[in-house]
Design an enzyme around this catalytic site. Structure first.
Site, PDB file in Angstrom:
ATOM      1  N   HIS A 106     -14.112  14.010  -9.461  1.00  0.00           N
ATOM      2  CA  HIS A 106     -14.421  12.592  -9.678  1.00  0.00           C
ATOM      3  C   HIS A 106     -14.458  12.160 -11.149  1.00  0.00           C
ATOM      4  CE1 HIS A 106     -14.887  12.337  -5.464  1.00  0.00           C
ATOM      5  NE2 HIS A 106     -16.177  12.524  -5.336  1.00  0.00           N
ATOM      6  N   HIS A 178     -16.952   5.034  -3.869  1.00  0.00           N
ATOM      7  CA  HIS A 178     -17.697   6.114  -3.214  1.00  0.00           C
ATOM      8  C   HIS A 178     -18.924   5.595  -2.459  1.00  0.00           C
ATOM      9  CE1 HIS A 178     -19.070  10.185  -2.550  1.00  0.00           C
ATOM     10  NE2 HIS A 178     -18.112  10.695  -3.311  1.00  0.00           N
ATOM     11  N   GLU A 309     -13.521   7.542   1.590  1.00  0.00           N
ATOM     12  CA  GLU A 309     -12.990   7.276   0.247  1.00  0.00           C
ATOM     13  C   GLU A 309     -11.471   7.241   0.336  1.00  0.00           C
ATOM     14  OE1 GLU A 309     -14.822  10.499  -2.253  1.00  0.00           O
ATOM     15  OE2 GLU A 309     -15.908  10.726  -0.384  1.00  0.00           O
TER      16      GLU A 309
HETATM   17  C1  BGC Z   1     -16.779  15.070  -2.196  1.00  0.00           C
HETATM   18  C2  BGC Z   1     -17.976  15.911  -1.828  1.00  0.00           C
HETATM   19  C3  BGC Z   1     -19.075  15.638  -2.811  1.00  0.00           C
HETATM   20  C4  BGC Z   1     -19.365  14.166  -2.765  1.00  0.00           C
HETATM   21  C5  BGC Z   1     -20.457  13.750  -3.712  1.00  0.00           C
HETATM   22  C6  BGC Z   1     -17.190  13.646  -2.119  1.00  0.00           C
HETATM   23  O1  BGC Z   1     -16.126  12.835  -2.465  1.00  0.00           O
HETATM   24  O2  BGC Z   1     -15.681  15.348  -1.405  1.00  0.00           O
HETATM   25  O3  BGC Z   1     -17.665  17.283  -1.818  1.00  0.00           O
HETATM   26  O4  BGC Z   1     -20.211  16.380  -2.526  1.00  0.00           O
HETATM   27  O5  BGC Z   1     -18.225  13.441  -3.057  1.00  0.00           O
HETATM   28  O6  BGC Z   1     -20.305  14.310  -4.932  1.00  0.00           O
END
Ligand code: BGC
Length: 348
Positions: A106, A178, A309
């Site tokens: 991310h 998110h 997402e």
């Molecule tokens: C990921 C997860 C992660 C979450 C929060 C998601 O997009 O795929 O593995 O724990 O985001 O960080």
């Protein structure tokens, strides 16, 4: 409709943050702050017409500035994982932050979820426009990336998110939002009884570090199959760690098409997701562990919320068979995702 603007506090380094609230004639409300472009609230009616807040989040900016798993935030420059934080672009190797096991997740240490965006209310279109210039070298990514994200609330009860970006050097880009949803608005402490449909015949297989192996595997006949609506919790015990997978959407090119639909039978709320993107990460809130207390004093236990997402596939820079996420000078990155809120079985 009028867009309400209210101070939401000062960041730890003294920048003023504003909360923008979009409303429509049906009473829906969406609030967004210019810290991280975070959606803090989505109020939608249940079967009885009672409004409830269907996203996870906090009351204060301080809580958003502390460690949390990206509640409501815009994600970039590259959403999801890059294996070992490494990729090669036009012959040059790049190393970005490793912040999730052996991978980069991310956007790195300070992704787009932790920066202050410029924001402007656009009452004519019932939108808020957020812009951010991610400088050449930020988080070790190449190129000045100029981003604009527009949140619009329509009279059809759609929250539309338009993403735009341009660059002055080739760079990977994969933007998403998110938000964690709980369609019961907190009446149920888990989303395991929500019903999910995904318009995806395949998903990207991952290893134990959630790094894609490159395989696109058919879901048919397995616990990964949501091509007809299924209760999320009905087969989750067969999925190691819970759902945290990128689904390959059934679509032609970049058409806007349905990605999925989620239904909560307790409150009648339903949410449909449409997108131009090729994939969607279905995450069932597996790492929520009760250590965070959010709005309304709610303790976010495991599976309290889910995310859909919309995105390009994880680790795309290292997977030549996946759709490319490389944006080059002169090109425009453009994607749209729509979350549409309805209720089923409306009383007559
Ligand atoms: C990921 C997860 C992660 C979450 C929060 C998601 O997009 O795929 O593995 O724990 O985001 O960080």
């Amino acid at each position: 409709m009028e867009i309400l603007e209210k101070p939401f506090g000062l960041t730890s380094n003294g920048l003023e943050i504003t909360k923008y609230t979009l409303q429509n004639l049906n009473g829906l409300q969406v609030s967004v702050i210019n810290y991280g472009g975070i959606i803090t609230t989505i109020l939608t009616p249940d079967l009885q017409g009672k409004l409830g807040d269907i996203v996870l989040g906090f009351d204060s900016l301080d809580a958003y500035e502390e460690d949390h798993p990206y509640f409501g935030a815009l994600i970039g420059r590259v959403g999801n994982r890059i294996a070992k934080g490494k990729f090669t672009l036009d012959g040059q190797e790049y190393q970005v932050a490793v912040n999730n096991g052996p991978n980069s997740l991310h956007g790195g240490l300070k992704g787009f979820d932790k920066v202050v965006w410029e924001a402007e209310a656009m009452p004519g279109s019932n939108s808020v426009r957020l812009t951010y210039l991610s400088k050449d070298g930020e988080e070790n990514y190449p190129g000045n990336l100029s981003c604009a994200v527009i949140y619009t609330l329509t009279e059809d009860n759609e929250l539309k998110i338009d993403y735009h970006a341009t660059t002055d050097k080739p760079t990977p880009v994969n933007l998403t939002n998110h938000s964690y949803f709980n369609l019961s608005a907190g009446e149920e402490e888990s989303i395991l009884n929500h019903e999910l449909y995904l318009n995806a015949d395949k998903y990207t297989v991952v290893d134990e570090d959630l790094t894609p192996t490159g395989e696109l595997r058919p879901v048919v006949g397995t616990e990964m199959d949501f091509t007809s609506p299924k209760i999320i919790g009905s087969r989750i015990a067969h999925v190691a760690g819970g759902y945290d997978h990128n689904y390959v959407l059934n679509k032609n090119g970049q058409e806007m098409s349905v990605a999925g639909r989620v239904y909560d039978a307790v409150t009648g709320r339903e949410m449909e997701v449409y997108t131009t993107q090729p994939g969607v990460q279905f995450y069932s809130g597996n790492f929520l562990d009760g250590s965070l207390t959010g709005k309304y004093g709610k303790v976010y236990q495991k599976h309290y919320g889910f995310c859909l997402e919309t995105q390009h596939f994880p680790d795309a820079p290292n997977q030549p068979a996946f759709p490319s996420i490389i944006l080059r000078p002169g090109e425009e990155y453009q994607e749209t995702t729509i979350y549409k809120f309805t209720v089923r079985n409306l009383p007559v």
